[in-house]
Design an enzyme around this catalytic site. Structure first.
Site: not given
Length: 147
Positions: A108, A126
């Site tokens: 991330d 995402d």
């Protein structure tokens, strides 16, 4: 579309992992930072503190979900919006699946915040999953209701 999402996701993760060390961040705007974070859990790092069972669980879940989505995409029915939404979700699921298989975690790097209140870091995959889910809701609201 799914292939494009996978490519953008993996290229962006490659760039961030070859530029940043784990925990590094770069302030881009007063509300947005680039960071390098590893997520062994689900969305919002749910289950990240578990003993390791989550890796196999999330890999299995992504494989099953991907198979269902591919089945739905191959059917002739469904609007263009429905198929676009499923393609975004598929690309996102496979992008994160690649990370889990290769690394044991998802990379991330996008971090939004208001002052010291941070939204959990996320990535291109995402974002695609979220946009795809919103498009599915929109598509379902556009369909005429049967009496």
């Amino acid at each position: 579309m799914a292939g494009l999402i996978i490519a953008l996701d993996q290229l962006s993760k490659y760039a961030i992992t070859h530029t940043f060390m784990l925990g590094d961040y770069l302030t881009v705007t007063p509300f947005f930072d680039l960071v390098l974070a590893h997520n062994t859990g689900a969305a919002f790092s749910l289950f990240a503190d578990q003993a390791g069972w989550q890796r196999a669980f999330f890999i299995s879940t992504a494989l099953i979900a991907s198979a269902i989505i591919i089945y739905l995409l191959r059917r002739e029915s469904g609007s263009v919006l429905f198929k676009l939404a499923l393609s975004l979700i598929l690309g996102g699921a496979l992008g994160n699946l690649i990370d889990r298989i290769l690394n044991g975690y998802v990379v991330d790097f996008l971090s939004f915040h208001i002052q010291q209140h941070y939204w959990p870091a996320f990535n291109v995959a995402d974002s695609a999953i979220t946009i795809g889910a919103l498009l599915l809701v929109w598509d379902s609201l556009k369909k005429p209701r049967k009496p």
